[in-house]
Motif scaffolding. Structure first.
Motif, PDB file in Angstrom:
ATOM      1  N   TRP A  12       0.843  -1.089   0.155  1.00 51.47           N
ATOM      2  CA  TRP A  12       0.043  -0.068   0.085  1.00 51.47           C
ATOM      3  C   TRP A  12       0.897   1.118   0.212  1.00 51.47           C
ATOM      4  N   ASN A  49       2.345   1.767  -3.507  1.00 47.56           N
ATOM      5  CA  ASN A  49       1.337   2.169  -4.506  1.00 47.56           C
ATOM      6  C   ASN A  49       1.102   3.708  -4.125  1.00 47.56           C
ATOM      7  N   ASN A  50       1.019   4.226  -2.808  1.00 44.00           N
ATOM      8  CA  ASN A  50       0.444   5.522  -2.697  1.00 44.00           C
ATOM      9  C   ASN A  50       1.867   6.379  -2.505  1.00 44.00           C
ATOM     10  N   GLY A  51       2.930   5.962  -2.585  1.00 43.26           N
ATOM     11  CA  GLY A  51       4.057   6.857  -2.457  1.00 43.26           C
ATOM     12  C   GLY A  51       4.451   7.554  -0.952  1.00 43.26           C
ATOM     13  N   PHE A  52       4.014   6.403  -0.200  1.00 43.31           N
ATOM     14  CA  PHE A  52       4.068   6.852   1.187  1.00 43.31           C
ATOM     15  C   PHE A  52       5.439   6.217   1.900  1.00 43.31           C
ATOM     16  N   ALA A  53       6.225   7.131   2.196  1.00 41.97           N
ATOM     17  CA  ALA A  53       7.611   6.398   2.917  1.00 41.97           C
ATOM     18  C   ALA A  53       7.333   5.859   4.366  1.00 41.97           C
TER      19      ALA A  53
END
Lengths: 162, 162
Positions: free
Chosen positions: A136, A139-143
């Motif tokens: 997830w 896919n959501n560019g969350f580091a």
DNA sequence: TCAGAGTTGTAATGTTATAACAAGAATTGC
DNA sequence: GCAATTCTTGTTATAACATTACAACTCTGA
């Protein structure tokens, strides 16, 4: 709070952990140091002995005889211990628990099942969940820095005891 | 705390939610009631307007003009709203956020990605994770009541803004 | 021995949450 | 209408959790 039955528990040493067995590995992602300070040792000892979650103030009370006087002494030690991966913070409980995993298991994506009846905590890791969460994030560019997974409910033995 | 950009946001009504559109379904597992009380409406309105997480005391401050004087007024409303599934508590933040899901999605196994830079929160559900956690619970005889999944890290736009 | 870094002690304060009690509204049954 | 009940509210006080700020101590290495 109640009984607590953590998987960890005392495995031979009733006192502070034997933190000084030589290996001075130096990968700095938060692994245990060769030696803990006095306060860190005392706090970790309290958590190990408890075998379950304790709040900072409970730890403080338990360490009065060892000279502890102020919350900060506990919080400072906890901060380091968490950093070392030796202790986890349970967000939904505002409490801390000694890590029940032997060696350098991930430590970033542990899950905890907390029994609301007896207060016991089971710590586990699930590769599929970890993979899914990382997926997830990707896919959501969350580091992703840290993950909290806490299950609340009733453990097997507390259900049996109805 | 910073900017907050919650998926929710104002979708037409800048004021309190339009909680009175007739359907009086009565399945009691925590669904929204036909009508909120005044305090509940005010608190929910504050959270909706904010579009991101607020602490109870921040909400209190925002509602001074509406006659709020004590934390308990906020906590009581929040308790109900969480029960109704309209608000979630973010354990790792000690804060509350309006649910960003339209209808009766699970509500028991939501996950939250919290940006530590801007404070924004994304709420999502992942069937695979839910399945996996329920699987663990089943295998371990743990009666699951509630699940907390919170990711801490940096959101896409905050990473871009380096 | 000195400098620097890390650790400790302590007091004060800040932040989050609940207990206890009295009084006010809404609902129900009569 | 009008009790009886139940839920909601207001208010004070207090409990529980956590941090800021500052001074002193200890350890380590040059």
């Amino acid at each position: 709070m109640a009984e607590h039955s953590h998987d960890h528990a005392a495995s031979g040493h009733d006192d502070a952990p034997d933190h000084d067995h030589g290996h001075d590995h130096t990968h700095d992602h938060g692994s245990a140091p060769a030696k803990l300070t006095r306060n860190q040792t005392l706090v970790y000892g309290a958590l190990s002995r408890a075998g379950g979650p304790l709040t900072a103030y409970t730890i403080l009370d338990q360490l009065r005889d060892d000279g502890f006087r102020a919350p900060l002494q506990v919080y400072r030690a906890l901060e380091k211990l968490v950093e070392f991966g030796m202790v986890h913070r349970l967000e939904s409980l505002n409490a801390f628990v000694a890590c029940s995993h032997p060696q350098c298991v991930d430590h970033e994506t542990m899950a905890f099942a907390i029994c609301e009846a007896c207060g016991s905590v089971s710590e586990f890791a699930d590769a599929a969940i970890t993979r899914q969460l990382k997926g997830w994030a990707g896919n959501n560019g969350f580091a992703l820095a840290k993950t909290t997974i806490e299950l609340r409910g009733t453990c097997r033995s507390c259900q049996a005891a109805v």
